[in-house]
Design a protein around this motif. Structure first.
Motif, short mmCIF file in Angstrom:
data_model
loop_
_atom_site.label_atom_id
_atom_site.label_comp_id
_atom_site.label_asym_id
_atom_site.label_seq_id
_atom_site.Cartn_x
_atom_site.Cartn_y
_atom_site.Cartn_z
N VAL A 72 0.83 -1.20 0.00
CA VAL A 72 0.00 0.00 0.00
C VAL A 72 0.87 1.26 0.00
O VAL A 72 0.62 2.20 -0.75
CB VAL A 72 -0.94 0.01 1.21
N PHE A 73 1.92 1.25 0.83
CA PHE A 73 2.82 2.40 0.89
C PHE A 73 3.47 2.66 -0.47
O PHE A 73 3.51 3.82 -0.94
CB PHE A 73 3.90 2.17 1.94
N LEU A 74 3.95 1.62 -1.12
CA LEU A 74 4.58 1.77 -2.43
C LEU A 74 3.58 2.26 -3.47
O LEU A 74 3.95 2.97 -4.41
CB LEU A 74 5.18 0.44 -2.87
N GLY A 75 2.32 1.88 -3.28
CA GLY A 75 1.30 2.29 -4.24
C GLY A 75 0.84 3.73 -4.09
O GLY A 75 0.33 4.32 -5.05
N ILE A 76 1.02 4.32 -2.91
CA ILE A 76 0.52 5.68 -2.69
C ILE A 76 1.62 6.73 -2.52
O ILE A 76 1.39 7.91 -2.77
CB ILE A 76 -0.42 5.74 -1.46
N ALA A 77 2.81 6.31 -2.10
CA ALA A 77 3.88 7.28 -1.79
C ALA A 77 4.25 8.18 -2.97
O ALA A 77 4.36 9.40 -2.80
CB ALA A 77 5.11 6.55 -1.25
N SER A 109 3.51 -8.22 -6.38
CA SER A 109 4.87 -8.04 -5.86
C SER A 109 5.08 -6.58 -5.45
O SER A 109 4.30 -5.69 -5.82
CB SER A 109 5.91 -8.42 -6.92
N TYR A 110 6.16 -6.33 -4.71
CA TYR A 110 6.47 -4.96 -4.32
C TYR A 110 6.79 -4.12 -5.55
O TYR A 110 6.42 -2.94 -5.63
CB TYR A 110 7.66 -4.94 -3.36
N GLY A 111 7.48 -4.70 -6.52
CA GLY A 111 7.81 -3.98 -7.74
C GLY A 111 6.58 -3.57 -8.51
O GLY A 111 6.50 -2.45 -9.03
N GLN A 112 5.60 -4.44 -8.58
CA GLN A 112 4.35 -4.12 -9.27
C GLN A 112 3.57 -3.05 -8.53
O GLN A 112 2.98 -2.16 -9.16
CB GLN A 112 3.52 -5.39 -9.45
N ALA A 113 3.57 -3.11 -7.20
CA ALA A 113 2.88 -2.09 -6.41
C ALA A 113 3.52 -0.72 -6.65
O ALA A 113 2.82 0.29 -6.80
CB ALA A 113 2.94 -2.44 -4.93
N LEU A 114 4.84 -0.68 -6.71
CA LEU A 114 5.54 0.58 -6.97
C LEU A 114 5.26 1.09 -8.37
O LEU A 114 5.06 2.29 -8.58
CB LEU A 114 7.05 0.39 -6.77
N ALA A 115 5.24 0.18 -9.35
CA ALA A 115 4.95 0.58 -10.73
C ALA A 115 3.57 1.22 -10.82
O ALA A 115 3.39 2.25 -11.48
CB ALA A 115 5.04 -0.64 -11.65
N ILE A 116 2.60 0.63 -10.14
CA ILE A 116 1.25 1.19 -10.12
C ILE A 116 1.27 2.58 -9.48
O ILE A 116 0.61 3.51 -9.96
CB ILE A 116 0.29 0.25 -9.37
N GLY A 117 2.04 2.72 -8.40
CA GLY A 117 2.16 4.02 -7.74
C GLY A 117 2.77 5.07 -8.66
O GLY A 117 2.36 6.24 -8.64
N GLY A 155 -7.98 4.97 -13.77
CA GLY A 155 -7.55 4.62 -15.12
C GLY A 155 -6.05 4.44 -15.21
O GLY A 155 -5.56 3.49 -15.83
N SER A 156 -5.30 5.34 -14.58
CA SER A 156 -3.84 5.26 -14.64
C SER A 156 -3.32 4.09 -13.81
O SER A 156 -2.39 3.39 -14.23
CB SER A 156 -3.21 6.57 -14.16
N THR A 157 -3.91 3.83 -12.65
CA THR A 157 -3.42 2.75 -11.79
C THR A 157 -3.78 1.37 -12.36
O THR A 157 -2.96 0.45 -12.34
CB THR A 157 -3.97 2.88 -10.36
N ILE A 158 -5.00 1.22 -12.86
CA ILE A 158 -5.38 -0.06 -13.46
C ILE A 158 -4.53 -0.33 -14.70
O ILE A 158 -4.04 -1.45 -14.89
CB ILE A 158 -6.88 -0.08 -13.80
N SER A 159 -4.33 0.69 -15.53
CA SER A 159 -3.49 0.53 -16.72
C SER A 159 -2.06 0.20 -16.32
O SER A 159 -1.42 -0.68 -16.92
CB SER A 159 -3.51 1.82 -17.55
N GLY A 160 -1.55 0.90 -15.31
CA GLY A 160 -0.19 0.64 -14.85
C GLY A 160 -0.02 -0.78 -14.34
O GLY A 160 1.00 -1.43 -14.61
N GLY A 161 -1.02 -1.27 -13.64
CA GLY A 161 -0.96 -2.65 -13.16
C GLY A 161 -0.96 -3.64 -14.30
O GLY A 161 -0.17 -4.60 -14.32
N MET A 162 -1.82 -3.43 -15.28
CA MET A 162 -1.91 -4.34 -16.41
C MET A 162 -0.64 -4.34 -17.25
O MET A 162 -0.23 -5.38 -17.78
CB MET A 162 -3.13 -3.99 -17.26
N LEU A 163 0.02 -3.20 -17.36
CA LEU A 163 1.28 -3.13 -18.09
C LEU A 163 2.44 -3.72 -17.29
O LEU A 163 3.52 -3.95 -17.85
CB LEU A 163 1.60 -1.67 -18.44
#
Length: 275
Positions: A93-98, A153-161, A177-185
């Motif tokens: 969560v921290f990596l996704g929002i920071a 993974s932590y890397g994927q959480a950071l990428a979404i962030g 839109g940006s976070t869902i797209s980022g996760g899928m990529l």
């Protein structure tokens, strides 16, 4: 602002906050359509209030996930015995929002200067293109390594962030839109990306709304409190229903469908409202 207008805006907020069409963009366009100045202090305070209603709705939908993050989750039996109900933790969560919170804090005044109908229309188009690209790559070119939220993974959480920063700097692009797209990529499934997007919305929206309320609390007066309460409740109910419906129909409603809607909205608004 009359009560009918307050209800209309609350419905728009509730519908658009968590689906990838940009609630900020829709609020700006709806305010313009209704003849209100979106930068008016009372209007901005009202938008914070109805956003809090939407936050409460998503917190209720994901209440078990939130409890799991703090070690108050259920346990389930797997092949090897009793396993934790959730492998997702607060670091994810921290990596996704920071990244987004840091950028929003230091670029707050710059971001506010970008608010406007024209900016939103371009953001709707650009965000729609990203969503189509993300869905195409996710289905054809990228190996999915996180099918469920607990596989993240932590890397994927950071990428979404990091992808979330786009929506912070470009009003109308859409946070979901940006976070869902980022996760899928990044190799995350559509459903897991949406789940994580909704989950990290709780802390990031609470932080953003709380910070804005520090400047706006004085607008809670006897004249405004009635509409504020109505807007909060309407936004909560609508957002709750929309999230449940979206997660139920997620396999049928693709990102491309939302992208097409964004293109049509931008075109119609540009042709018939802006001109």
């Amino acid at each position: 602002m009359d009560t009918i207008t307050a209800i209309i805006l609350a419905i728009v907020e509730g519908i658009t906050e968590f689906i990838p069409v940009s609630s900020t963009g829709h609020m700006i366009l709806t305010s313009k359509l209704l003849g209100y100045n979106e930068q008016d202090s009372i209007m901005k305070t009202y938008e914070i209030v109805i956003q809090l209603g939407a936050i409460l709705a998503i917190a209720l939908v994901y209440r078990q996930r939130v409890l799991n993050l703090f070690g108050i989750g259920r346990s389930s039996r797997g092949r090897g015995g009793v396993m934790p109900a959730s492998r997702l933790n607060l670091i994810h969560v921290f990596l996704g929002i920071a990244p987004a919170l840091i950028v929003a804090f230091f670029a707050r005044d710059f971001i506010k200067s970008l608010f406007g109908a024209t900016t939103v229309l371009w953001a709707l188009v650009a965000g729609g293109i990203l969503m189509i690209v993300a869905e195409w790559f996710n289905r054809r070119k990228i190996r999915i390594t996180a099918h469920e939220l607990d596989d993240l993974s932590y890397g994927q959480a950071l990428a979404i962030g990091l992808y979330q920063i786009i929506s912070v700097l470009w009003p109308g692009f859409s946070r979901s839109g940006s976070t869902i797209s980022g996760g899928m990529l990044s190799g995350v499934s559509y459903k897991a990306s949406a789940d994580f997007s909704f989950l990290i919305a709780i802390p990031i929206m609470c932080a953003a709304s709380g910070y804005e309320l520090l400047d706006s609390y004085r607008y809670f007066t006897s004249e405004t409190i009635g509409d504020f309460v109505i807007g909060f409740l309407v936004s909560f109910v609508v957002a709750y229903g929309v999230v449940l419906l979206f997660m139920k129909l997620i396999q049928k409603i693709r990102l491309t469908h939302f992208a097409i809607y964004r293109f049509i909205l931008a075109a119609v608004f540009w042709l018939f409202i802006m001109n």
